[in-house]
Design a protein around this motif. Structure first.
Motif, PDB file in Angstrom:
ATOM      1  N   VAL A   1      26.982  34.615  26.824  1.00 24.00           N
ATOM      2  CA  VAL A   1      26.399  35.488  25.804  1.00 24.00           C
ATOM      3  C   VAL A   1      26.170  36.854  26.445  1.00 24.00           C
ATOM      4  O   VAL A   1      25.548  36.954  27.507  1.00 24.00           O
ATOM      5  CB  VAL A   1      25.067  34.927  25.262  1.00 24.00           C
ATOM      6  N   ILE A   2      26.706  37.880  25.796  1.00 25.78           N
ATOM      7  CA  ILE A   2      26.543  39.268  26.236  1.00 25.78           C
ATOM      8  C   ILE A   2      25.625  39.968  25.239  1.00 25.78           C
ATOM      9  O   ILE A   2      25.865  39.915  24.033  1.00 25.78           O
ATOM     10  CB  ILE A   2      27.906  40.004  26.281  1.00 25.78           C
ATOM     11  N   LYS A   3      24.587  40.590  25.759  1.00 24.94           N
ATOM     12  CA  LYS A   3      23.690  41.378  24.913  1.00 24.94           C
ATOM     13  C   LYS A   3      23.474  42.717  25.588  1.00 24.94           C
ATOM     14  O   LYS A   3      23.142  42.766  26.776  1.00 24.94           O
ATOM     15  CB  LYS A   3      22.358  40.650  24.716  1.00 24.94           C
ATOM     16  N   ASP A   4      23.668  43.798  24.845  1.00 24.69           N
ATOM     17  CA  ASP A   4      23.522  45.154  25.383  1.00 24.69           C
ATOM     18  C   ASP A   4      24.368  45.343  26.645  1.00 24.69           C
ATOM     19  O   ASP A   4      23.950  45.971  27.612  1.00 24.69           O
ATOM     20  CB  ASP A   4      22.048  45.466  25.679  1.00 24.69           C
ATOM     21  N   GLY A   5      25.567  44.749  26.629  1.00 27.65           N
ATOM     22  CA  GLY A   5      26.514  44.926  27.721  1.00 27.65           C
ATOM     23  C   GLY A   5      26.276  44.047  28.939  1.00 27.65           C
ATOM     24  O   GLY A   5      27.023  44.120  29.905  1.00 27.65           O
TER      25      GLY A   5
ATOM     26  N   GLU B   1      40.649  45.636  24.703  1.00 31.75           N
ATOM     27  CA  GLU B   1      39.650  45.654  23.628  1.00 31.75           C
ATOM     28  C   GLU B   1      38.246  45.283  24.102  1.00 31.75           C
ATOM     29  O   GLU B   1      37.280  45.458  23.365  1.00 31.75           O
ATOM     30  CB  GLU B   1      40.043  44.635  22.538  1.00 31.75           C
ATOM     31  N   PHE B   2      38.140  44.754  25.311  1.00 31.34           N
ATOM     32  CA  PHE B   2      36.900  44.139  25.761  1.00 31.34           C
ATOM     33  C   PHE B   2      35.707  45.089  25.719  1.00 31.34           C
ATOM     34  O   PHE B   2      34.634  44.723  25.243  1.00 31.34           O
ATOM     35  CB  PHE B   2      37.080  43.554  27.169  1.00 31.34           C
ATOM     36  N   GLU B   3      35.879  46.283  26.226  1.00 38.57           N
ATOM     37  CA  GLU B   3      34.775  47.262  26.251  1.00 38.57           C
ATOM     38  C   GLU B   3      34.221  47.494  24.841  1.00 38.57           C
ATOM     39  O   GLU B   3      33.020  47.380  24.616  1.00 38.57           O
ATOM     40  CB  GLU B   3      35.263  48.581  26.852  1.00 38.57           C
ATOM     41  N   ALA B   4      35.096  47.807  23.895  1.00 36.67           N
ATOM     42  CA  ALA B   4      34.655  48.123  22.532  1.00 36.67           C
ATOM     43  C   ALA B   4      34.130  46.899  21.786  1.00 36.67           C
ATOM     44  O   ALA B   4      33.116  46.967  21.094  1.00 36.67           O
ATOM     45  CB  ALA B   4      35.795  48.762  21.748  1.00 36.67           C
ATOM     46  N   GLU B   5      34.823  45.775  21.917  1.00 35.04           N
ATOM     47  CA  GLU B   5      34.476  44.581  21.129  1.00 35.04           C
ATOM     48  C   GLU B   5      33.281  43.819  21.682  1.00 35.04           C
ATOM     49  O   GLU B   5      32.563  43.169  20.923  1.00 35.04           O
ATOM     50  CB  GLU B   5      35.676  43.632  21.063  1.00 35.04           C
ATOM     51  N   VAL B   6      33.088  43.864  22.991  1.00 36.82           N
ATOM     52  CA  VAL B   6      32.048  43.045  23.612  1.00 36.82           C
ATOM     53  C   VAL B   6      30.933  43.899  24.214  1.00 36.82           C
ATOM     54  O   VAL B   6      29.782  43.807  23.809  1.00 36.82           O
ATOM     55  CB  VAL B   6      32.652  42.097  24.680  1.00 36.82           C
ATOM     56  N   LEU B   7      31.269  44.719  25.183  1.00 40.34           N
ATOM     57  CA  LEU B   7      30.236  45.454  25.911  1.00 40.34           C
ATOM     58  C   LEU B   7      29.523  46.497  25.056  1.00 40.34           C
ATOM     59  O   LEU B   7      28.332  46.750  25.248  1.00 40.34           O
ATOM     60  CB  LEU B   7      30.839  46.099  27.162  1.00 40.34           C
TER      61      LEU B   7
END
Length: 111
Positions: A80-84, A11-17
């Motif tokens: 914190v991830i912003k814009d991947g 799920e990481f790509e869709a939920e976070v990145l």
């Protein structure tokens, strides 16, 4: 219902990145005392920043690939991830005030 979503590698790509809002990742482990002690502050912050910042949890023992990707050496670690991209990182027991001071610049389109 908790606003802290457990995220798997799948799920990481869709939920976070790919998130259109900043995401705070809580890297934790079930055996970690400071991780458990940080949960009330995280839940408060998740309610305060709902809709502006997403909050996800990654269990380093269940999802080691994600932890390795971000070179997580100890828990709790928060990124914190912003814009991947990783734009902020801190570790250790976290208070409500610490979370607010770190996250406010990212809320409502900040930074």
């Amino acid at each position: 219902m908790s606003l802290l979503k457990d995220v798997t590698t799948a799920e990481f790509e869709a939920e976070v990145l790919a998130s259109n809002i900043p995401v705070l990742i809580d890297f934790h482990a079930v055996w970690c005392g400071p991780c458990k002690a940080s949960v009330p502050a995280l839940e408060d912050a998740a309610r305060e920043f709902e809709g502006e910042i997403a909050f996800v949890k990654v269990d380093i023992d269940q999802e080691p690939t994600i932890a390795e990707r971000y070179n997580v050496q100890g828990v709790p670690t928060f990124i914190v991830i912003k814009d991947g991209e990783a734009v902020e990182r801190f570790s250790g027991l976290v208070s409500r005030g610490k979370l607010a001071s770190v996250l406010e610049p990212f809320a409502e389109g900040g930074q």
